[in-house]
Design an enzyme around this catalytic site. Structure first.
Site, PDB file in Angstrom:
ATOM      1  N   GLY A 196     -15.141   5.458  31.377  1.00 42.36           N
ATOM      2  CA  GLY A 196     -15.411   6.591  30.502  1.00 42.36           C
ATOM      3  C   GLY A 196     -15.327   6.141  29.053  1.00 42.36           C
ATOM      4  O   GLY A 196     -15.358   4.946  28.750  1.00 42.36           O
ATOM      5  N   MET A 214      -9.071   7.482  22.080  1.00 40.33           N
ATOM      6  CA  MET A 214      -7.782   6.933  22.476  1.00 40.33           C
ATOM      7  C   MET A 214      -7.938   5.694  23.345  1.00 40.33           C
ATOM      8  O   MET A 214      -7.229   4.700  23.171  1.00 40.33           O
ATOM      9  CB  MET A 214      -6.998   8.004  23.230  1.00 40.33           C
ATOM     10  CG  MET A 214      -5.591   7.614  23.555  1.00 40.33           C
ATOM     11  SD  MET A 214      -4.592   7.460  22.079  1.00 40.33           S
ATOM     12  CE  MET A 214      -4.265   9.199  21.759  1.00 40.33           C
ATOM     13  N   CYS A 224       0.817  -1.221   0.000  1.00 40.55           N
ATOM     14  CA  CYS A 224       0.000   0.000   0.000  1.00 40.55           C
ATOM     15  C   CYS A 224       0.847   1.266   0.000  1.00 40.55           C
ATOM     16  O   CYS A 224       0.396   2.321  -0.389  1.00 40.55           O
ATOM     17  CB  CYS A 224      -0.996  -0.012   1.141  1.00 40.55           C
ATOM     18  SG  CYS A 224      -0.233  -0.337   2.719  1.00 40.55           S
ATOM     19  N   HIS A 268      18.874   1.004  -3.209  1.00 39.66           N
ATOM     20  CA  HIS A 268      17.478   1.330  -2.920  1.00 39.66           C
ATOM     21  C   HIS A 268      16.752   0.131  -2.305  1.00 39.66           C
ATOM     22  O   HIS A 268      16.098   0.254  -1.278  1.00 39.66           O
ATOM     23  CB  HIS A 268      16.765   1.799  -4.188  1.00 39.66           C
ATOM     24  CG  HIS A 268      15.312   2.099  -3.963  1.00 39.66           C
ATOM     25  ND1 HIS A 268      14.891   3.222  -3.283  1.00 39.66           N
ATOM     26  CD2 HIS A 268      14.192   1.391  -4.266  1.00 39.66           C
ATOM     27  CE1 HIS A 268      13.571   3.197  -3.198  1.00 39.66           C
ATOM     28  NE2 HIS A 268      13.120   2.094  -3.782  1.00 39.66           N
ATOM     29  N   ARG A 270       4.069   1.368  -1.456  1.00 40.07           N
ATOM     30  CA  ARG A 270       5.008   1.450  -2.585  1.00 40.07           C
ATOM     31  C   ARG A 270       4.697   0.423  -3.665  1.00 40.07           C
ATOM     32  O   ARG A 270       4.162  -0.656  -3.379  1.00 40.07           O
ATOM     33  CB  ARG A 270       6.446   1.293  -2.106  1.00 40.07           C
ATOM     34  CG  ARG A 270       6.780  -0.092  -1.589  1.00 40.07           C
ATOM     35  CD  ARG A 270       8.228  -0.178  -1.164  1.00 40.07           C
ATOM     36  NE  ARG A 270       8.472   0.644   0.012  1.00 40.07           N
ATOM     37  CZ  ARG A 270       9.250   1.711   0.023  1.00 40.07           C
ATOM     38  NH1 ARG A 270       9.899   2.076  -1.069  1.00 40.07           N
ATOM     39  NH2 ARG A 270       9.414   2.402   1.108  1.00 40.07           N
ATOM     40  N   GLU A 286       9.640   0.030  10.824  1.00 40.39           N
ATOM     41  CA  GLU A 286       8.387  -0.730  10.898  1.00 40.39           C
ATOM     42  C   GLU A 286       8.633  -2.165  10.409  1.00 40.39           C
ATOM     43  O   GLU A 286       9.480  -2.403   9.543  1.00 40.39           O
ATOM     44  CB  GLU A 286       7.276  -0.032  10.096  1.00 40.39           C
ATOM     45  CG  GLU A 286       7.605   0.268   8.646  1.00 40.39           C
ATOM     46  CD  GLU A 286       7.121  -0.798   7.701  1.00 40.39           C
ATOM     47  OE1 GLU A 286       6.422  -1.711   8.164  1.00 40.39           O
ATOM     48  OE2 GLU A 286       7.461  -0.721   6.515  1.00 40.39           O
TER      49      GLU A 286
END
Lengths: 271, 440
Positions: B189, B193, B51, B99, B53, B114
């Site tokens: 609550g 987040m 997604c 590269h 590259r 990542e």
């Protein structure tokens, strides 16, 4: 032959200690692999030496010298078991240097090597009694290491500083759990060791069982510290920091029972 | 001469809608490889499509390999060359190698370090290999690239440390409990987040989620998302006794949980660890709570600081990774050059062997030697060939690594080509179809 062996083994353990520490400061996974295999190499060498010496001298563990060397071997054995079972190689940072120090002490005690050994000590009772006790000591040293790792990691979490060490040390729950298991194994071994020692006095007429021997008193005191800690953990749910502290107190007791008693107090135990 | 080339696009140079147009679906890959295989200039090809590259790698005969690939992409996806040029990059030879190594090392990723990209490259390579599109050069290139990616991950801490708040919370939970498998999460609550964090925790197999809210209906709505247990919450905190992880984000103006209350809860839960995350502003949990034994409190600022410092650390680790990649590119360069010269060396050896075995045959026919003598003559012939070819072989390998050694004034690489050509002429070697068909 002895000094060649000791020099090699000292170098190997020193190298392994440095590599383990290097891993904790760099996080490089290749370093930890090297550290582990170097330790394995040291263990094989050490095992071979102990066997050879046993065969050559006809007795094992009759000196400080032999016993300290055995302690170093036992520490490495426990480390390899932990590394194998849990993949936690970080404990090596604390215990491999301990094995190095024990080997170094054994090295300086080499002069004792040729003192005469009374025949009543040249038997399997001595070997069983002391090797089981030393394996227990080694387990307690590992528990001490886990206690230290716990305290460092807890400090990092409380300080909210997620440094490299924070990433590399095991989770609190894990240090606590494995440290606890080490204590459990140590207590079982130590109980066995004490029982073997007591039985020995029943079968061999040269040695009389006595409660007032300082080594016996301190050994039992050490044993009690650990048993007490295990019980409180079971009943009140003590864990974490308290387990870590008791592992450290216990380790101090082990150290005194092993070294202190012989330096400051009279005892029928040579070590 | 063969060229390694790549043309591609990534989040660095193109917006999402362009990357979408250029991407290859699983089905498209088959005909794409087919088309590339039919192209007269393309010897080998591989396609990486994720997604973030889309990159086509190829080994081509022609000098303008990048144009070949651009034409291919333009035709295949019906995109004008001009537009394609605007949103793509192209690299050739060592730059292309560099590269791809950067890509697998995750140095080219949106979030440096990542973990997904390495798996994606492996997958892409496996597909290209299965389609029979790759050959000797790309096989080596991709295998090496994957190992470079692994090396960077083991030798640096480029992937260490969470880089988002919700992941930082999960990572912390793992640093306290090790495994989250039998743990209970309580959400007090509501808020984006806290839900995101809870989602990550659920992904890590927490066994139970309790959702507490002032309004019961709201609790039910949120609980549905995690298969959780809804709870109408008032001042009673007793549900926290079974909670191992507490995420609080109410809009209460005062502290909901203070130190004495939590100390009592901890006693009831036999001091099992508790991790409290306070995402609310103003805060829901008294900071003093962090002093309770076996209870660990993090507020939103603490988590943000952790994320910021992790990002900084990754930046430093990336510097080491860049060096590793450089080193590996240089090593790969050497391998490639040796690979180039191997066919010539092989041809030379074959030539000599051919002549020798013919002569040997005639000689042995006439001489009528006994088996021992025959063996001696054969061994001598082999030894002569070996000794004659030793110097040229060594020399060829050397100039392959360092064309400057040829020692003329022109461009070293041109000289090298001419040199090799001359060798073919002098020894009457057959031109091999491709220089890379021979194993090392």
């Amino acid at each position: 032959m002895n000094s060649l062996f000791f020099h090699t083994l000292l170098l190997v353990y020193l190298g392994a200690s440095i590599l383990h520490i290097l891993f904790l400061t760099t996080g490089n996974q290749t370093v930890t692999k090297f550290a582990y295999w170097l330790t394995v190499g040291g263990f094989v060498l050490h095992s071979a030496f102990i066997l050879l010496r046993w065969q050559h001298a006809g007795h094992l563990m009759a000196h400080w010298y032999d016993s300290t060397s055995f302690l170093a071997w036992a520490i490495i054995l426990i480390y390899l078991c932990i590394a194998h079972l849990t993949h936690l190689h970080t404990i090596g940072v604390f215990v491999v240097p301990a094995a190095f120090i024990a080997t170094l002490v054994a090295y300086t005690l080499q002069t004792q090597e040729n003192t005469a050994i009374p025949t009543y000590l040249q038997n399997y009772w001595l070997i069983a009694h002391s090797s089981v006790i030393f394996l227990a000591y080694a387990a307690f040293i590992a528990a001490f290491g886990f206690g230290l790792m716990y305290l460092i990691e807890e400090k990092k979490i409380r300080e909210k500083q997620h440094t490299l060490i924070f990433n590399l040390l095991p989770a609190l729950g894990r240090s606590d759990e494995i440290g606890h298991k080490c204590i459990l194994v140590g207590v079982i071994l130590m109980t066995m060791g004490i029982l073997i020692g007591a039985l020995w006095t029943q079968y061999v007429k040269e040695i009389k069982w006595t409660w007032v021997d300082s080594k016996v008193i301190f050994t039992i005191a050490t044993w009690l510290i650990y048993v007490l800690q295990l019980s409180i953990r079971q009943i009140l749910g003590w864990r974490g920091r308290k387990t870590a502290y008791s592992a450290i107190v216990g380790f101090a007791a082990v150290l005194f029972t092993y070294v202190g008693v012989n330096l400051f107090l009279p005892s029928i135990h040579a070590f | 001469m063969n060229q390694i080339v790549t043309v591609g696009t990534s989040h660095h140079v193109a917006p999402l809608d362009f990357r979408e147009r250029l991407s290859f679906s699983e089905n498209q890959l088959t005909d794409a490889f087919q088309l590339l295989a039919e192209h007269p200039d393309v010897r080998e090809a591989a396609i990486l499509s994720t997604c973030n590259r889309v990159e086509v790698y190829a080994v081509t005969h022609s000098e303008d390999g990048c144009d070949v690939l651009s034409d291919f992409l333009s035709n295949y996806h019906q995109i004008k060359l001009q537009q394609l040029g605007k949103f793509t990059y192209s690299h050739q030879n060592l730059d292309a190698v560099h590269h791809l190594f950067n890509v697998t090392a995750s140095l080219d990723s949106m979030v440096v370090g990542e973990p997904q990209i390495l798996g994606q490259v492996k997958e892409a390579y496996a597909q290209s290999l299965a389609a029979g599109a790759t050959g000797n050069v790309l096989n080596r290139l991709f295998t090496k690239a994957i190992s470079v990616g692994k090396r960077v991950r083991t030798e640096t801490n480029i992937a260490a440390g969470a880089v988002s708040i919700s992941y930082a919370a999960v990572e912390l939970a793992k640093k306290i409990f090790q495994s989250l498998e039998d743990k209970t999460v309580a959400i007090i609550g509501a808020g984006e987040m806290s839900e995101l964090t809870a989602q990550h925790l659920v992904k890590n197999n927490v066994s139970k989620v309790i959702v507490a809210n002032r309004t019961y209906q709201r609790a039910v709505d949120i609980a549905k998302k995690f298969n959780g247990i809804p709870l109408a919450y008032d001042a009673d905190l007793s549900f926290l006794v079974e909670a191992d992880i507490v995420i609080s984000s109410t809009d209460a103006p005062h502290y909901l949980i203070d130190r004495p209350a939590l100390a009592e809860i901890m006693r009831q839960r036999k001091h099992r660890y508790m991790f409290l995350i306070d995402i609310a502003v103003p805060r829901d949990i008294d900071p003093e709570v962090d002093k309770v034994e076996n209870a660990f409190l993090y507020n939103i600022d603490d988590l943000e600081t952790v994320v910021a410092s992790n990002l900084k650390d990754r930046g430093q680790e990336a510097e080491i990774a860049i060096q590793i990649v450089k080193e590996e590119v240089a090593k790969f360069h050497t391998r490639l050059q040796i690979l180039e010269v191997n066919p010539i060396i092989k041809a030379l050896h074959q030539q000599f062997q051919g002549v020798a075995s013919k002569e040997l045959e005639t000689c042995l026919d006439k001489a009528q030697l006994n088996p021992k003598q025959q063996k001696m003559v054969e061994a001598m012939t082999q030894s002569i060939i070996k000794k004659l070819l030793h110097q040229p072989t060594a020399h060829l390998r050397q100039i392959a690594l360092n064309p400057d050694l040829i020692g003329t004034v022109n461009d070293a690489n041109d000289d090298y080509v001419q040199y090799v050509h001359a060798l073919h002429e002098i020894f009457g070697l057959e031109q091999t179809a491709g220089t890379n068909d021979v194993e090392e």
